[in-house]
Design a protein around this motif. Structure first.
Motif, PDB file in Angstrom:
ATOM      1  N   ILE A 512     -59.790  39.459  28.539  1.00  0.00           N
ATOM      2  CA  ILE A 512     -60.423  39.870  29.787  1.00  0.00           C
ATOM      3  C   ILE A 512     -60.208  38.827  30.881  1.00  0.00           C
ATOM      4  CG2 ILE A 512     -62.180  41.264  28.647  1.00  0.00           C
ATOM      5  CD1 ILE A 512     -64.124  38.951  28.991  1.00  0.00           C
ATOM      6  N   TYR A 513     -59.656  37.679  30.535  1.00  0.00           N
ATOM      7  CA  TYR A 513     -59.460  36.601  31.502  1.00  0.00           C
ATOM      8  C   TYR A 513     -58.097  36.729  32.172  1.00  0.00           C
ATOM      9  CZ  TYR A 513     -63.624  34.267  29.792  1.00  0.00           C
ATOM     10  OH  TYR A 513     -64.923  33.970  29.471  1.00  0.00           O
ATOM     11  N   GLN A 514     -58.045  36.310  33.413  1.00  0.00           N
ATOM     12  CA  GLN A 514     -56.795  36.273  34.152  1.00  0.00           C
ATOM     13  C   GLN A 514     -56.457  34.822  34.464  1.00  0.00           C
ATOM     14  OE1 GLN A 514     -56.345  39.255  37.347  1.00  0.00           O
ATOM     15  NE2 GLN A 514     -58.410  39.953  36.826  1.00  0.00           N
ATOM     16  N   SER A 515     -55.176  34.549  34.592  1.00  0.00           N
ATOM     17  CA  SER A 515     -54.746  33.195  34.902  1.00  0.00           C
ATOM     18  C   SER A 515     -54.262  33.137  36.341  1.00  0.00           C
ATOM     19  CB  SER A 515     -53.624  32.754  33.954  1.00  0.00           C
ATOM     20  OG  SER A 515     -52.491  33.586  34.112  1.00  0.00           O
ATOM     21  N   ALA A 516     -54.439  31.986  36.958  1.00  0.00           N
ATOM     22  CA  ALA A 516     -54.015  31.811  38.342  1.00  0.00           C
ATOM     23  C   ALA A 516     -53.567  30.380  38.556  1.00  0.00           C
ATOM     24  CB  ALA A 516     -55.153  32.163  39.303  1.00  0.00           C
ATOM     25  N   SER A 517     -52.592  30.225  39.419  1.00  0.00           N
ATOM     26  CA  SER A 517     -52.108  28.905  39.799  1.00  0.00           C
ATOM     27  C   SER A 517     -52.681  28.543  41.170  1.00  0.00           C
ATOM     28  CB  SER A 517     -50.581  28.885  39.856  1.00  0.00           C
ATOM     29  OG  SER A 517     -50.032  29.191  38.577  1.00  0.00           O
ATOM     30  N   VAL A 518     -53.078  27.300  41.315  1.00  0.00           N
ATOM     31  CA  VAL A 518     -53.625  26.804  42.574  1.00  0.00           C
ATOM     32  C   VAL A 518     -52.751  25.638  43.027  1.00  0.00           C
ATOM     33  CG1 VAL A 518     -55.626  25.808  43.726  1.00  0.00           C
ATOM     34  CG2 VAL A 518     -55.957  27.492  41.896  1.00  0.00           C
ATOM     35  N   PHE A 519     -52.187  25.766  44.229  1.00  0.00           N
ATOM     36  CA  PHE A 519     -51.287  24.736  44.733  1.00  0.00           C
ATOM     37  C   PHE A 519     -51.928  23.986  45.895  1.00  0.00           C
ATOM     38  CE2 PHE A 519     -48.669  27.974  42.803  1.00  0.00           C
ATOM     39  CZ  PHE A 519     -47.778  27.239  42.036  1.00  0.00           C
ATOM     40  N   LYS A 520     -51.400  22.830  46.163  1.00  0.00           N
ATOM     41  CA  LYS A 520     -51.865  22.058  47.300  1.00  0.00           C
ATOM     42  C   LYS A 520     -51.507  22.821  48.575  1.00  0.00           C
ATOM     43  CE  LYS A 520     -52.031  17.263  48.908  1.00  0.00           C
ATOM     44  NZ  LYS A 520     -51.520  15.887  48.677  1.00  0.00           N
ATOM     45  N   GLY A 521     -52.525  23.255  49.296  1.00  0.00           N
ATOM     46  CA  GLY A 521     -52.300  24.049  50.491  1.00  0.00           C
ATOM     47  C   GLY A 521     -52.247  25.531  50.246  1.00  0.00           C
ATOM     48  N   ALA A 522     -52.375  25.954  48.998  1.00  0.00           N
ATOM     49  CA  ALA A 522     -52.310  27.381  48.666  1.00  0.00           C
ATOM     50  C   ALA A 522     -53.384  27.704  47.632  1.00  0.00           C
ATOM     51  CB  ALA A 522     -50.927  27.745  48.132  1.00  0.00           C
ATOM     52  N   PRO A 523     -54.614  27.960  48.064  1.00  0.00           N
ATOM     53  CA  PRO A 523     -55.683  28.307  47.119  1.00  0.00           C
ATOM     54  C   PRO A 523     -55.474  29.705  46.535  1.00  0.00           C
ATOM     55  CG  PRO A 523     -56.456  28.564  49.370  1.00  0.00           C
ATOM     56  CD  PRO A 523     -55.085  27.944  49.461  1.00  0.00           C
ATOM     57  N   HIS A 524     -56.170  29.978  45.455  1.00  0.00           N
ATOM     58  CA  HIS A 524     -56.157  31.331  44.878  1.00  0.00           C
ATOM     59  C   HIS A 524     -57.485  31.994  45.201  1.00  0.00           C
ATOM     60  CE1 HIS A 524     -55.287  34.660  42.228  1.00  0.00           C
ATOM     61  NE2 HIS A 524     -56.471  34.498  41.651  1.00  0.00           N
ATOM     62  N   GLU A 525     -57.425  33.273  45.645  1.00  0.00           N
ATOM     63  CA  GLU A 525     -58.628  33.967  46.090  1.00  0.00           C
ATOM     64  C   GLU A 525     -58.725  35.354  45.467  1.00  0.00           C
ATOM     65  OE1 GLU A 525     -58.649  31.712  50.440  1.00  0.00           O
ATOM     66  OE2 GLU A 525     -57.750  33.703  50.231  1.00  0.00           O
ATOM     67  N   VAL A 526     -59.943  35.751  45.167  1.00  0.00           N
ATOM     68  CA  VAL A 526     -60.238  37.070  44.595  1.00  0.00           C
ATOM     69  C   VAL A 526     -61.317  37.714  45.445  1.00  0.00           C
ATOM     70  CG1 VAL A 526     -61.159  38.299  42.596  1.00  0.00           C
ATOM     71  CG2 VAL A 526     -59.649  36.340  42.252  1.00  0.00           C
ATOM     72  N   VAL A 527     -61.134  38.984  45.820  1.00  0.00           N
ATOM     73  CA  VAL A 527     -62.106  39.676  46.655  1.00  0.00           C
ATOM     74  C   VAL A 527     -62.886  40.689  45.819  1.00  0.00           C
ATOM     75  CG1 VAL A 527     -60.487  41.486  47.372  1.00  0.00           C
ATOM     76  CG2 VAL A 527     -62.486  40.954  48.793  1.00  0.00           C
ATOM     77  N   ILE A 528     -64.175  40.792  46.084  1.00  0.00           N
ATOM     78  CA  ILE A 528     -65.043  41.766  45.434  1.00  0.00           C
ATOM     79  C   ILE A 528     -65.812  42.500  46.523  1.00  0.00           C
ATOM     80  CG2 ILE A 528     -67.014  42.103  43.888  1.00  0.00           C
ATOM     81  CD1 ILE A 528     -66.154  39.615  42.385  1.00  0.00           C
ATOM     82  N   GLU A 529     -65.662  43.808  46.564  1.00  0.00           N
ATOM     83  CA  GLU A 529     -66.385  44.600  47.552  1.00  0.00           C
ATOM     84  C   GLU A 529     -67.738  45.005  46.988  1.00  0.00           C
ATOM     85  OE1 GLU A 529     -65.876  48.521  50.464  1.00  0.00           O
ATOM     86  OE2 GLU A 529     -64.399  48.119  48.881  1.00  0.00           O
ATOM     87  N   ILE A 530     -68.795  44.754  47.739  1.00  0.00           N
ATOM     88  CA  ILE A 530     -70.157  45.057  47.321  1.00  0.00           C
ATOM     89  C   ILE A 530     -70.720  46.161  48.217  1.00  0.00           C
ATOM     90  CG2 ILE A 530     -72.498  44.165  47.106  1.00  0.00           C
ATOM     91  CD1 ILE A 530     -70.641  43.167  44.938  1.00  0.00           C
ATOM     92  N   ILE A 531     -71.173  47.237  47.587  1.00  0.00           N
ATOM     93  CA  ILE A 531     -71.796  48.335  48.319  1.00  0.00           C
ATOM     94  C   ILE A 531     -73.307  48.183  48.322  1.00  0.00           C
ATOM     95  CG2 ILE A 531     -71.999  50.831  48.514  1.00  0.00           C
ATOM     96  CD1 ILE A 531     -69.177  49.777  48.948  1.00  0.00           C
ATOM     97  N   ASP A 532     -73.856  47.862  47.141  1.00  0.00           N
ATOM     98  CA  ASP A 532     -75.300  47.696  46.981  1.00  0.00           C
ATOM     99  C   ASP A 532     -75.663  46.235  47.224  1.00  0.00           C
ATOM    100  OD1 ASP A 532     -77.936  47.691  46.313  1.00  0.00           O
ATOM    101  OD2 ASP A 532     -77.667  48.350  44.234  1.00  0.00           O
ATOM    102  N   ALA A 533     -76.481  45.984  48.218  1.00  0.00           N
ATOM    103  CA  ALA A 533     -76.802  44.605  48.588  1.00  0.00           C
ATOM    104  C   ALA A 533     -77.552  43.849  47.511  1.00  0.00           C
ATOM    105  CB  ALA A 533     -77.617  44.590  49.881  1.00  0.00           C
ATOM    106  N   SER A 534     -78.073  44.529  46.510  1.00  0.00           N
ATOM    107  CA  SER A 534     -78.831  43.845  45.457  1.00  0.00           C
ATOM    108  C   SER A 534     -78.009  43.613  44.201  1.00  0.00           C
ATOM    109  CB  SER A 534     -80.082  44.659  45.107  1.00  0.00           C
ATOM    110  OG  SER A 534     -79.718  45.950  44.638  1.00  0.00           O
ATOM    111  N   SER A 535     -76.708  43.749  44.295  1.00  0.00           N
ATOM    112  CA  SER A 535     -75.847  43.537  43.134  1.00  0.00           C
ATOM    113  C   SER A 535     -75.734  42.046  42.815  1.00  0.00           C
ATOM    114  CB  SER A 535     -74.457  44.115  43.381  1.00  0.00           C
ATOM    115  OG  SER A 535     -74.524  45.504  43.606  1.00  0.00           O
ATOM    116  N   VAL A 536     -75.189  41.767  41.640  1.00  0.00           N
ATOM    117  CA  VAL A 536     -75.033  40.384  41.195  1.00  0.00           C
ATOM    118  C   VAL A 536     -73.573  40.139  40.826  1.00  0.00           C
ATOM    119  CG1 VAL A 536     -75.764  38.629  39.545  1.00  0.00           C
ATOM    120  CG2 VAL A 536     -77.385  40.366  40.314  1.00  0.00           C
ATOM    121  N   ILE A 537     -72.974  39.132  41.452  1.00  0.00           N
ATOM    122  CA  ILE A 537     -71.605  38.724  41.113  1.00  0.00           C
ATOM    123  C   ILE A 537     -71.687  37.577  40.115  1.00  0.00           C
ATOM    124  CG2 ILE A 537     -69.430  37.829  42.012  1.00  0.00           C
ATOM    125  CD1 ILE A 537     -70.183  38.975  44.729  1.00  0.00           C
ATOM    126  N   THR A 538     -70.974  37.687  39.019  1.00  0.00           N
ATOM    127  CA  THR A 538     -70.939  36.609  38.024  1.00  0.00           C
ATOM    128  C   THR A 538     -69.499  36.138  37.847  1.00  0.00           C
ATOM    129  OG1 THR A 538     -70.575  38.004  36.077  1.00  0.00           O
ATOM    130  CG2 THR A 538     -72.845  37.738  36.829  1.00  0.00           C
TER     131      THR A 538
END
Length: 695
Positions: A512-538
């Motif tokens: 279930i895990y994903q791998s990502a590379s992080v470079f100097k000057g190039a961060p890795h980013e993941v977006v999560i869209e939230i519809i319900d304001a009371s949701s919990v991101i873990t």
């Protein structure tokens, strides 16, 4: 208040589907109802809806007012018992609450009813807050115990009494003042042929008492004379009538419900013994193990697994004759094994497969020795020589691999270890034992015999368990042992972390895990869209290489289409197969205007494991960011530090690697976990990061 069990049950059933005397009990529905042919056993499974007893602020954040429990009632009129078992459905993948209430007729006065109650709480996972939740739950439980010793406990009893009396009065008003004791009808079937029949058409899985019936002929993988006394003595060993009954019932249930290969009686018996012949517990772990075997094709492991050459050369373990009881004997020269080298050269997956192949071979040898010696042999003896054990064996990744292997073996090969002889235990052994022993089943630990120095040569030593003729030469015997002597694994055989991470499949769990590379000057980013304001991101991530800074941002605007930074191409020689680098925050965005920071920056060092969660306050887009961490220069001079200069000469120093997993928890599930915690702060800061360091 004295009343018979029959009277109590009649009054108790009046509480459903709802009870105005219990405000938190909102509603219930019957999922399935069954009754035995002779009418002696009546079972009902319900789904109950409870009002959450929590502050208004907590309800608003959680976004739900109700939690759901599953309740199973079993009334045995013949034995005059009522068992009520309940467990939570809401949030059951992270927290398990189990409660059992038992009512029975008093042994000396059948007009009295006895009552027993027990409950348990198991916190499996709580976004990195497991320890905190457990402590707070224990604090609440201890507090409730104190309350039960005061007048409040008496008030609770009075409430229960009032509820029963209320419904008893209802019965009397309807002309029902006496409920006769159940007696079987003359034409009812005998108890030995009791079966269950549904009286409710709603399909739902319900654990029923399995009837004891004679075994059918030509059972898969076992002789026809299954219940023959000679067969039991020859292949299974001494069994009491109750134990034999459990075996038959569990095997029959597997034949009726399990789709796939049915294990042999010897294997089923191991799971029953591991749970002291508790049918429900044995069935649960056996079904989990059968699913695991099918998923990973373990039944074909001996035919498909080819041991790598490095294992043949440096894994210091192997089979060696048998002990005095005919059990196969496995020898492991752990003190001579380069655990770090094997993990670095093979990875945990290959080591696990090798250990599983050893266990599968052990099962095969037990069957073979049963035929050779003419008596049941269901387990083996393991001899572990610790000469040479030192602090290098306590290398953390190696210990971690060992613990995970123990976990898999304990779950799928119970009662296969008959005896463990640990020889020449050095001073460092107690440290290793402290790390490992909590993960070993208590019944298994009782089979351990530990000898320090040359104590194994004296009375009560090896000669009590192994014939002199087969004692290995390295232990002072005359028998040549073909177990490899081990040695240090050449570093030229080591594999990179990236190669080990890209193994074919995982036997530990689904990937279930994903791998990502992080470079100097190039961060890795993941977006999560939230519809319900009371949701919990873990989130849960491991920093496999380098140091990173973790951020969590919020934006009302959707970020740009994911793009790979051109910097990644500049480091093509070190990119990871399966790794990625994605950037979402537009460089024209302004912090505080286009997006805002909702979590304080968290510096994470190489090798750390980090878990955390955030309760969302607004809908929109939340961006998780892993950024290359640059060490600050000296404040007293503008000249670069020596360490920075050396690091800049290494291309790999400009790259970090993380393995991550994110999940959005709906408010209904999360509310149940929040309800367990006694929050005294009205701000309810669940969003703080919980940083769990892998020591």
């Amino acid at each position: 208040m004295h009343l018979t069990l029959s009277q109590f049950n009649q009054a108790y059933e009046r509480r459903f589907p709802t009870c105005h005397l219990i405000p938190m009990f909102v509603d219930s529905e019957v999922l399935e109802e069954t009754e035995s042919e002779d009418g002696s056993i009546h079972q009902i499974q319900r789904r109950c809806k409870l009002d959450v007893d929590a502050p208004r602020l907590l309800k608003r954040i959680a976004g739900v007012d109700y939690v759901y429990f599953s309740q199973e009632n079993t009334l045995n009129k013949r034995e005059r018992t009522l068992h009520i078992e309940s467990h939570n459905e809401t949030f059951s993948n992270r927290v398990i609450i189990h409660e059992l209430c038992s009512y029975s007729a008093h042994p000396e006065n059948e007009d009295w009813t006895c009552f027993e109650q027990s409950a348990s709480l198991d916190i499996k996972s709580f976004f990195g807050f497991e320890s905190t939740v457990e402590k707070m739950a224990m604090k609440q439980y201890a507090s409730s115990i104190k309350k039960k010793q005061t007048e409040r406990w008496q008030d609770y009893l009075n409430l229960g009494k009032e509820i029963i009396e209320f419904y008893l009065n209802q019965l009397e008003e309807e002309g029902i003042s006496h409920v006769p004791r159940w007696t079987p009808s003359l034409d009812a079937p005998s108890s030995s042929s009791v079966t269950t029949k549904p009286v409710c058409a709603t399909p739902k899985l319900l654990h029923l008492e399995l009837p004891v019936t004679p075994a059918t002929e030509n059972q898969t993988g076992t002789p026809d004379d299954k219940l023959d006394a000679d067969y039991i003595k020859r292949y299974l060993g001494d069994l009491t009538p109750l134990q034999e009954s459990c075996l038959i019932r569990l095997r029959q249930w597997l034949q009726e419900s399990h789709k796939g290969k049915i294990p042999k009686d010897e294997h089923i018996l191991r799971f029953l013994r591991a749970r002291d012949f508790n049918m429900e517990k044995a069935r649960e772990i056996l079904c989990q193990s059968l699913t695991w075997r099918k998923q990973h094709q373990v039944d074909y492991l001996l035919e498909t697994w080819t041991s790598p050459q490095v294992l043949s050369d440096y894994y210091t373990g192997g089979w060696h004759h048998h002990d005095k009881e005919g059990r196969p004997l496995y020898i492991l020269r752990l003190g001579q094994m380069d655990t770090k080298g094997l993990v670095r050269a093979l990875g945990e997956e290959s080591l696990l497969r090798h250990v599983l192949s050893i266990n599968e071979e052990g099962l095969r040898r037990c069957e073979e020795n049963t035929k050779v010696f003419g008596r049941p042999i269901s387990c083996w003896t393991c001899l572990v020589d610790l000469e040479g054990l030192n602090m290098r064996h306590l290398w953390r990744p190696g210990v971690k691999a060992l613990l995970r292997i123990i976990e898999v073996v304990e779950a799928n090969y119970p009662e296969t270890l008959g005896r463990l002889l640990i020889l020449r235990a050095p001073r460092v052994f107690p440290v290793l034992w402290t790390l490992v022993s909590p993960f070993i089943d208590e019944n298994t630990r009782k089979k351990f015999l530990i000898y320090a120095g040359n104590d194994y040569q004296g009375p009560g030593g090896l000669l009590d368990y192994i014939d002199k003729e087969v004692i290995p030469d390295f232990l002072g015997g005359e028998c040549m042992c073909e177990v490899p002597e081990g040695g240090l694994v050449p570093k030229s055989l080591y594999r990179t972390a990236e190669e080990l991470e890209n193994e074919d499949i995982s036997l530990w769990t689904e990937t279930i895990y994903q791998s990502a590379s992080v470079f100097k000057g190039a961060p890795h980013e993941v977006v999560i869209e939230i519809i319900d304001a009371s949701s919990v991101i873990t989130w849960d991530f491991d920093v496999c290489k380098g140091d990173v800074v973790f951020h969590l941002y919020h934006s009302k605007r959707a970020p740009q289409t994911p793009r790979k930074d051109p910097l990644v191409g500049q480091h093509s020689s070190i990119t990871t197969p399966g790794g990625n680098n994605v950037q979402l925050i537009d460089k024209s965005w302004t912090l505080g205007l286009d997006y805002s920071m909702v979590e304080s920056p968290l510096i994470c060092k190489e090798g750390e494991s980090v878990q955390g969660s955030h309760v969302t306050r607004w809908p929109g887009f939340y961006i998780l960011q892993w950024k290359f961490h640059t060490m600050p220069g000296s404040a007293s001079t503008n000249l670069p530090r020596v360490d920075d200069v050396l690091a800049s000469l290494q291309v790999s120093s400009h790259k970090c690697k993380v393995m991550y997993y994110t999940e959005v928890i709906g408010s209904e599930d999360f509310s149940f976990a929040l309800r367990l915690v006694a929050y005294e702060n009205s701000h309810l800061t669940v969003s703080d990061n919980s940083k769990m360091l892998a020591s």
